[in-house]
Design a protein around this motif. Structure first.
Motif, PDB file in Angstrom:
ATOM      1  N   ASN A  40       0.815  -1.222   0.000  1.00 43.15           N
ATOM      2  CA  ASN A  40       0.000   0.000   0.000  1.00 43.15           C
ATOM      3  C   ASN A  40       0.840   1.261   0.000  1.00 43.15           C
ATOM      4  N   PHE A  41       2.056   1.183   0.491  1.00 34.76           N
ATOM      5  CA  PHE A  41       2.903   2.363   0.651  1.00 34.76           C
ATOM      6  C   PHE A  41       3.994   2.473  -0.411  1.00 34.76           C
ATOM      7  N   ILE A  42       3.966   1.628  -1.410  1.00 30.13           N
ATOM      8  CA  ILE A  42       4.960   1.677  -2.484  1.00 30.13           C
ATOM      9  C   ILE A  42       4.417   2.570  -3.592  1.00 30.13           C
ATOM     10  N   PRO A  43       5.081   3.690  -3.872  1.00 30.95           N
ATOM     11  CA  PRO A  43       4.558   4.619  -4.890  1.00 30.95           C
ATOM     12  C   PRO A  43       4.746   4.126  -6.329  1.00 30.95           C
ATOM     13  N   ASN A  44       5.735   3.296  -6.564  1.00 24.89           N
ATOM     14  CA  ASN A  44       6.007   2.784  -7.902  1.00 24.89           C
ATOM     15  C   ASN A  44       4.994   1.677  -8.216  1.00 24.89           C
ATOM     16  N   VAL A  45       4.131   1.914  -9.203  1.00 23.62           N
ATOM     17  CA  VAL A  45       3.028   0.991  -9.496  1.00 23.62           C
ATOM     18  C   VAL A  45       3.509  -0.392  -9.929  1.00 23.62           C
ATOM     19  N   PRO A  46       4.450  -0.510 -10.867  1.00 23.63           N
ATOM     20  CA  PRO A  46       4.903  -1.859 -11.240  1.00 23.63           C
ATOM     21  C   PRO A  46       5.507  -2.627 -10.061  1.00 23.63           C
ATOM     22  N   LEU A  47       6.260  -1.931  -9.221  1.00 22.56           N
ATOM     23  CA  LEU A  47       6.841  -2.583  -8.047  1.00 22.56           C
ATOM     24  C   LEU A  47       5.742  -2.997  -7.068  1.00 22.56           C
ATOM     25  N   ARG A  48       4.737  -2.140  -6.899  1.00 21.30           N
ATOM     26  CA  ARG A  48       3.617  -2.460  -6.015  1.00 21.30           C
ATOM     27  C   ARG A  48       2.908  -3.737  -6.486  1.00 21.30           C
ATOM     28  N   TYR A  49       2.619  -3.809  -7.778  1.00 25.94           N
ATOM     29  CA  TYR A  49       1.940  -4.996  -8.303  1.00 25.94           C
ATOM     30  C   TYR A  49       2.815  -6.243  -8.203  1.00 25.94           C
ATOM     31  N   THR A  50       4.117  -6.057  -8.338  1.00 24.66           N
ATOM     32  CA  THR A  50       5.035  -7.183  -8.178  1.00 24.66           C
ATOM     33  C   THR A  50       5.002  -7.704  -6.744  1.00 24.66           C
ATOM     34  N   VAL A  51       5.004  -6.795  -5.784  1.00 25.10           N
ATOM     35  CA  VAL A  51       4.952  -7.199  -4.376  1.00 25.10           C
ATOM     36  C   VAL A  51       3.632  -7.899  -4.070  1.00 25.10           C
ATOM     37  N   VAL A  52       2.533  -7.401  -4.617  1.00 27.88           N
ATOM     38  CA  VAL A  52       1.237  -8.051  -4.409  1.00 27.88           C
ATOM     39  C   VAL A  52       1.223  -9.437  -5.059  1.00 27.88           C
ATOM     40  N   ALA A  53       1.795  -9.551  -6.253  1.00 24.34           N
ATOM     41  CA  ALA A  53       1.856 -10.853  -6.925  1.00 24.34           C
ATOM     42  C   ALA A  53       2.686 -11.844  -6.121  1.00 24.34           C
ATOM     43  N   VAL A  54       3.802 -11.396  -5.582  1.00 27.21           N
ATOM     44  CA  VAL A  54       4.638 -12.268  -4.745  1.00 27.21           C
ATOM     45  C   VAL A  54       3.864 -12.683  -3.495  1.00 27.21           C
ATOM     46  N   SER A  55       3.090 -11.760  -2.945  1.00 29.40           N
ATOM     47  CA  SER A  55       2.268 -12.092  -1.772  1.00 29.40           C
ATOM     48  C   SER A  55       1.280 -13.202  -2.095  1.00 29.40           C
ATOM     49  N   PHE A  56       0.631 -13.113  -3.261  1.00 29.38           N
ATOM     50  CA  PHE A  56      -0.308 -14.157  -3.655  1.00 29.38           C
ATOM     51  C   PHE A  56       0.400 -15.497  -3.865  1.00 29.38           C
ATOM     52  N   LEU A  57       1.566 -15.465  -4.472  1.00 28.23           N
ATOM     53  CA  LEU A  57       2.317 -16.706  -4.659  1.00 28.23           C
ATOM     54  C   LEU A  57       2.693 -17.334  -3.313  1.00 28.23           C
ATOM     55  N   MET A  58       3.057 -16.494  -2.373  1.00 24.14           N
ATOM     56  CA  MET A  58       3.383 -16.994  -1.038  1.00 24.14           C
ATOM     57  C   MET A  58       2.139 -17.564  -0.352  1.00 24.14           C
ATOM     58  N   TYR A  59       1.000 -16.905  -0.554  1.00 25.60           N
ATOM     59  CA  TYR A  59      -0.257 -17.414  -0.011  1.00 25.60           C
ATOM     60  C   TYR A  59      -0.557 -18.808  -0.560  1.00 25.60           C
ATOM     61  N   PHE A  60      -0.416 -18.970  -1.882  1.00 27.15           N
ATOM     62  CA  PHE A  60      -0.694 -20.265  -2.488  1.00 27.15           C
ATOM     63  C   PHE A  60       0.277 -21.336  -1.996  1.00 27.15           C
ATOM     64  N   ARG A  61       1.522 -20.971  -1.816  1.00 32.47           N
ATOM     65  CA  ARG A  61       2.522 -21.926  -1.316  1.00 32.47           C
ATOM     66  C   ARG A  61       2.177 -22.366   0.108  1.00 32.47           C
ATOM     67  N   ALA A  62       1.882 -21.407   0.976  1.00 32.18           N
ATOM     68  CA  ALA A  62       1.535 -21.751   2.356  1.00 32.18           C
ATOM     69  C   ALA A  62       0.247 -22.575   2.401  1.00 32.18           C
ATOM     70  N   SER A  63      -0.717 -22.231   1.560  1.00 29.62           N
ATOM     71  CA  SER A  63      -1.977 -22.976   1.525  1.00 29.62           C
ATOM     72  C   SER A  63      -1.745 -24.414   1.061  1.00 29.62           C
ATOM     73  N   TRP A  64      -0.895 -24.595   0.068  1.00 26.98           N
ATOM     74  CA  TRP A  64      -0.582 -25.935  -0.419  1.00 26.98           C
ATOM     75  C   TRP A  64       0.056 -26.776   0.690  1.00 26.98           C
ATOM     76  N   MET A  65       0.959 -26.161   1.432  1.00 30.99           N
ATOM     77  CA  MET A  65       1.618 -26.882   2.523  1.00 30.99           C
ATOM     78  C   MET A  65       0.602 -27.269   3.605  1.00 30.99           C
ATOM     79  N   MET A  66      -0.340 -26.385   3.881  1.00 32.84           N
ATOM     80  CA  MET A  66      -1.357 -26.700   4.887  1.00 32.84           C
ATOM     81  C   MET A  66      -2.333 -27.766   4.381  1.00 32.84           C
ATOM     82  N   CYS A  67      -2.620 -27.773   3.086  1.00 35.70           N
ATOM     83  CA  CYS A  67      -3.452 -28.850   2.527  1.00 35.70           C
ATOM     84  C   CYS A  67      -2.742 -30.192   2.672  1.00 35.70           C
TER      85      CYS A  67
END
Length: 96
Positions: A40-67
């Motif tokens: 939310n605090f990253i002013p650079n839009v491409p970098l912001r979207y990259t960080v959000v995408a990495v967050s989603f990938l991490m979410y999927f990885r953690a979810s897979w491990m919990m499954c």
């Protein structure tokens, strides 16, 4: 604070997973929550979207491990009911 406690309850206590197996999704979950908040605090839009995408990938990885926790629990307790501990763990994965 609530998410780590819930992960420990679901993994270690409810499904009987060893602490080493619970620790990895626990750390990944904490990091992706912080990354999503920091984005939310990253002013650079491409970098912001990259960080959000990495967050989603991490979410999927953690979810897979919990499954995998549930899958391993079902292997050990084939007579156990799916609507008990496994369902609660899947709800935790979906919610967080």
């Amino acid at each position: 604070i609530n998410v780590p406690i819930l992960l420990i309850l679901a993994g270690s206590i409810s499904l009987g997973r060893p602490p080493s197996e619970v620790g990895q999704p626990l750390v990944i979950t904490n990091v992706y929550i912080v990354l999503a908040w920091v984005a939310n605090f990253i002013p650079n839009v491409p970098l912001r979207y990259t960080v959000v995408a990495v967050s989603f990938l991490m979410y999927f990885r953690a979810s897979w491990m919990m499954c995998n926790w549930v899958r391993d629990w079902r292997k050990r307790h084939s007579d156990g009911h799916i609507l008990g501990r496994p369902l609660l763990s899947f709800v935790l994965i979906v919610v967080f």
